[in-house]
Scaffold this motif. Structure first.
Motif, short mmCIF file in Angstrom:
data_model
loop_
_atom_site.label_atom_id
_atom_site.label_comp_id
_atom_site.label_asym_id
_atom_site.label_seq_id
_atom_site.Cartn_x
_atom_site.Cartn_y
_atom_site.Cartn_z
N VAL A 137 12.71 -8.01 -3.13
CA VAL A 137 11.58 -7.96 -2.15
C VAL A 137 10.87 -9.30 -2.26
CG1 VAL A 137 9.35 -6.89 -2.17
CG2 VAL A 137 11.33 -5.55 -2.61
N GLY A 138 10.66 -10.10 -3.29
CA GLY A 138 9.87 -11.11 -3.59
C GLY A 138 10.61 -12.39 -2.50
N ALA B 141 9.37 -15.33 3.23
CA ALA B 141 9.28 -15.71 4.43
C ALA B 141 8.31 -15.19 5.58
CB ALA B 141 10.85 -15.38 4.94
N LEU B 142 7.53 -14.26 4.82
CA LEU B 142 6.53 -13.62 6.06
C LEU B 142 5.20 -14.07 5.43
CD1 LEU B 142 8.00 -10.06 5.51
CD2 LEU B 142 8.41 -11.75 7.51
N THR B 143 4.34 -14.13 6.41
CA THR B 143 2.73 -14.34 6.30
C THR B 143 1.86 -13.29 6.66
OG1 THR B 143 2.56 -15.32 8.28
CG2 THR B 143 3.04 -16.94 6.60
N ASP B 144 2.23 -12.49 7.64
CA ASP B 144 1.40 -11.23 8.14
C ASP B 144 1.33 -10.18 7.21
OD1 ASP B 144 1.34 -8.53 9.85
OD2 ASP B 144 0.00 -9.88 10.51
N PRO B 145 0.11 -9.84 6.78
CA PRO B 145 -0.12 -8.91 5.70
C PRO B 145 0.71 -7.57 5.86
CG PRO B 145 -2.15 -9.89 5.92
CD PRO B 145 -1.05 -10.72 7.05
N TRP B 146 0.42 -6.98 7.37
CA TRP B 146 1.06 -5.83 7.67
C TRP B 146 2.56 -5.96 7.67
CZ3 TRP B 146 0.56 -0.93 8.24
CH2 TRP B 146 1.40 -0.31 8.92
N GLU B 147 3.38 -7.01 7.94
CA GLU B 147 4.62 -7.07 7.82
C GLU B 147 5.21 -7.25 6.43
OE1 GLU B 147 7.13 -7.10 10.38
OE2 GLU B 147 5.28 -6.48 11.65
#
Length: 182
Positions: A59-60, A65-71
């Motif tokens: 998961v880490g 690769a993601l920055t949007d909190p919802w994503e």
């Protein structure tokens, strides 16, 4: 070797897994397993610990690769429900729950794993602007657990895609009150 042993435990169940089963899957001799782990129970506990850490690490990697909190939150939740990938990790999680109900050291490990997931989810929930991130994280994890079990059991009324959609809808309602299904 622990990953291969985890596949055996996921397929056979912890109670039915023997050193010889792991030997067959890994090619590592029974005597080597006994030397390294001591008892079958110690091997199973090592398998549970390895699987839990591997899930957290995976998961880490996905979150990096993601920055949007919802994503980010949706990525954690979808991974944990088993809505993607294999069921082996969830089967191991269920086996560890069973052992935790009888073994205090495994119980401490499982509760520590839950603490890590709560903290990770709470951080993402906080980033989404929720005022009470830890209690919301507990609700999120309860939603995940509740959807994951039927998925892993192969409930014909709940496909992986349907679980993923229900999960997104539930998360949206928790984090964005007044919103409708996604």
């Amino acid at each position: 070797m622990l990953a291969a042993a985890g596949e055996v435990v996921a397929a056979r169940g912890a109670d039915a897994t023997r050193f010889s089963d792991v030997t067959e899957a890994t090619g590592v001799g029974v005597s080597t397993l006994q030397y390294y782990f001591g008892t079958r129970e110690d091997m199973l506990i090592a398998v549970f610990r390895h699987a839990a850490q591997r899930d957290f690490d995976l998961v880490g990697e996905r979150l990096a690769a993601l920055t949007d909190p919802w994503e980010r939150l949706l990525t954690v939740a979808v991974h944990l429900t088993g809505a993607v990938g294999s069921d082996a990790a969830w089967r191991l999680w269920v086996e560890s729950w069973r052992w935790a109900s009888r073994d205090s050291s495994v119980r401490a490990d499982v509760l520590d794993d839950y603490r890590k997931w709560h903290e990770l989810i709470a951080a993402e929930v906080r980033a989404c602007g929720v005022d009470d991130p830890m209690n919301t994280a507990r609700l999120v994890l309860a939603l995940i657990d509740g959807l994951a079990l039927p998925v892993v059991l192969g409930d014909p009324g709940l496909s992986r895609a349907a679980a993923r959609d229900l999960l997104a809808d539930g998360l949206s309602r928790l984090l964005r009150p007044g919103s409708t299904a996604l």
